[in-house]
Design a protein around this motif. Sequence first.
Motif, PDB file in Angstrom:
ATOM      1  N   SER A  15       0.834  -1.212   0.000  1.00 41.79           N
ATOM      2  CA  SER A  15       0.000   0.000   0.000  1.00 41.79           C
ATOM      3  C   SER A  15       0.865   1.256   0.000  1.00 41.79           C
ATOM      4  N   ALA A  16       2.005   1.203   0.706  1.00 44.72           N
ATOM      5  CA  ALA A  16       2.910   2.355   0.714  1.00 44.72           C
ATOM      6  C   ALA A  16       3.383   2.665  -0.704  1.00 44.72           C
ATOM      7  N   TYR A  17       3.684   1.619  -1.459  1.00 43.36           N
ATOM      8  CA  TYR A  17       4.146   1.795  -2.839  1.00 43.36           C
ATOM      9  C   TYR A  17       3.088   2.536  -3.666  1.00 43.36           C
ATOM     10  N   ILE A  18       1.828   2.131  -3.496  1.00 38.05           N
ATOM     11  CA  ILE A  18       0.737   2.761  -4.247  1.00 38.05           C
ATOM     12  C   ILE A  18       0.665   4.252  -3.931  1.00 38.05           C
ATOM     13  N   TYR A  19       0.772   4.584  -2.645  1.00 38.58           N
ATOM     14  CA  TYR A  19       0.615   5.995  -2.261  1.00 38.58           C
ATOM     15  C   TYR A  19       1.855   6.825  -2.587  1.00 38.58           C
ATOM     16  N   PHE A  20       3.025   6.210  -2.586  1.00 36.15           N
ATOM     17  CA  PHE A  20       4.200   6.952  -3.059  1.00 36.15           C
ATOM     18  C   PHE A  20       4.049   7.279  -4.551  1.00 36.15           C
ATOM     19  N   ASP A  21       3.465   6.357  -5.293  1.00 37.10           N
ATOM     20  CA  ASP A  21       3.247   6.603  -6.723  1.00 37.10           C
ATOM     21  C   ASP A  21       2.257   7.744  -6.922  1.00 37.10           C
ATOM     22  N   LYS A  22       1.191   7.765  -6.112  1.00 32.27           N
ATOM     23  CA  LYS A  22       0.209   8.862  -6.190  1.00 32.27           C
ATOM     24  C   LYS A  22       0.855  10.183  -5.767  1.00 32.27           C
ATOM     25  N   ALA A  23       1.649  10.130  -4.686  1.00 31.35           N
ATOM     26  CA  ALA A  23       2.311  11.341  -4.208  1.00 31.35           C
ATOM     27  C   ALA A  23       3.268  11.890  -5.252  1.00 31.35           C
ATOM     28  N   LYS A  24       3.963  10.983  -5.931  1.00 26.17           N
ATOM     29  CA  LYS A  24       4.910  11.398  -6.983  1.00 26.17           C
ATOM     30  C   LYS A  24       4.195  12.216  -8.065  1.00 26.17           C
ATOM     31  N   ASP A  25       3.029  11.752  -8.473  1.00 22.79           N
ATOM     32  CA  ASP A  25       2.290  12.467  -9.520  1.00 22.79           C
ATOM     33  C   ASP A  25       1.868  13.858  -9.050  1.00 22.79           C
ATOM     34  N   LEU A  26       1.478  13.963  -7.767  1.00 17.38           N
ATOM     35  CA  LEU A  26       1.075  15.268  -7.234  1.00 17.38           C
ATOM     36  C   LEU A  26       2.269  16.207  -7.134  1.00 17.38           C
ATOM     37  N   PHE A  27       3.409  15.688  -6.679  1.00 22.12           N
ATOM     38  CA  PHE A  27       4.619  16.516  -6.645  1.00 22.12           C
ATOM     39  C   PHE A  27       5.021  16.947  -8.047  1.00 22.12           C
ATOM     40  N   GLN A  28       4.817  16.058  -9.017  1.00 18.63           N
ATOM     41  CA  GLN A  28       5.149  16.381 -10.410  1.00 18.63           C
ATOM     42  C   GLN A  28       4.292  17.540 -10.905  1.00 18.63           C
TER      43      GLN A  28
END
Length: 551
Positions: free
Chosen positions: A44-57
């Motif tokens: 689940s952490a992996y999923i949310y890091f991926d979502k966070a990455k897109d928001l930071f982008q």
Amino acid sequence: MRIFLVLLVIILSSCSKTKTITNQQENVFYDKAFEFLEKNNEDSAYIYFDKAKDLFQQNKDLVQEGKCLINMAIISTNKGDYFSGQTISLEAVKYFNEKDKEQYQTICSNYNNLGIATTNLKDYNSAIKFYDLAIKFANNNINRVSYLNNKAHIYTEQKKYKDAIDIYNIILPQTQHKDYKIFARLLSNLAFIKWMNNPRYNAEPELLNALKINKSINDLWGQNASHSHLADYYAKTDEEKSLFHAKEMYKIATGLNSPDDRIESLQKLIQTDPNNYSKYFSQFLSLNDSLQTTRNNAKNQFALIRFDAEKLKTENIQKENQILLQNIGIASLVVLLIGGTISGSIWIKRRKERLQKENELKIKENELKISKKVHDVVANGIYQVMTKIENQEHFDKDKALDELEFVYEKSRDISYEKVDSNDILEFYKKISNLIGSFKNEKVNTFLAGNGANIWMDLSHSVQDEVYQIMRELLVNMKKHSRANLVAFKFERNNNLIQIQYTDNGIGIPGEIIHGNGLTNTVSRIEKIKGSIIFDNTIEKGLKVYISFPIS
């Protein structure tokens, strides 16, 4: 043999767990990812890091975007998906400024992850380079000691024991009376490597002292490594003690839920407890198959997460295109008056991007199907044959070979279907890994001239054919030649690449060269408009000369 490798997890150090503000907005995905990590829920952490990455982008926060990538890379490495761990970490490198000391902690953690992932891919020379970079940017002594320990592990794998001992002699005194946990682990590593370098060396006092310290501070991972070392140390001199430590390692590894260590301890038990060989071997097969299944599922899962994210982006682009087309339809007369070519060019550009995205998604879908097919057809097929051999007292050897040959052919069929994205490793590294994978205790492999410049401007399709040609030569070597020395030499002259293969085996009979064994090799050479010459006339061994143009 177990040398303790240190993966300093960036999620607990350089990526602060405080709430991150970007453009005055909280990135709730980033904070949620850390909450899952604290609960050891890495998926689940992996999923949310991926979502966070897109928001930071979206908010153009490169450093935080890079930190998300590093966390995803470390999780991939922890899960045994070393190619993804390596690839994502390499992608993250460009997000950081190596002149900014405030970013050093993050940078060195990323290089350390690259070192560990690359170590597990058996590319030891590259791994040492990554560890050297981690050491260069280490901004505290604990990190530096950990990275030097990992570098010493590489030297041990390469049997460069003296180089490993030199490192431990430097870092061991730095931890004494300061960090008993690391000191005990380094002490056990150093004693064990001294014994490997010189079998007459009495490593017993230091190994037992390290185990005593690990027990006193209740370091279960340290105890696990100590029992591994002691089981190997006593293997040839005291079978009873060796068996005791192998059992203790298995017990601790089970409690730690470490399948890799359980497998290693079962291998030791199989060798030291012949009375229970069948039981341990059955457990080994079951656990090994389960571990491979788990890791394949993890690889597929993480690939699907990124696949779904890309798919969502593609769907958003498609929706934007639909809105754009509607607007074009409504305002078509106006567009024609002020210059329809401008809108037309925008539509063409977006359509091209959409088609490119869709093509990438198809490639990823195909790779996921192939990954599942490899596990279902190949892994299960081999496991089935191994089970028959174990359980059937009079199992026909020829029948076993026939079944394994069938599985082998199936694996070849699957390999021909696979679409290579060519973004995991540079081609010269893939060649190096291929040749190195055939090296073992009986066969030494060598290569010369294999650099990035050799393969420059070579198309992906030709790269794939060359890779398959070399693999087929190596497979035939292993099956027929009885060689213990194998060498590849690569040269590039103007627009021509030349490959020379040499081994010191018994040569290849004509019926194999012209029969089924190397039929694919010859046809592949013809496909890339090249030539191949088998020199079977030398006194011992075989030479093969291959040349082809860069098209």
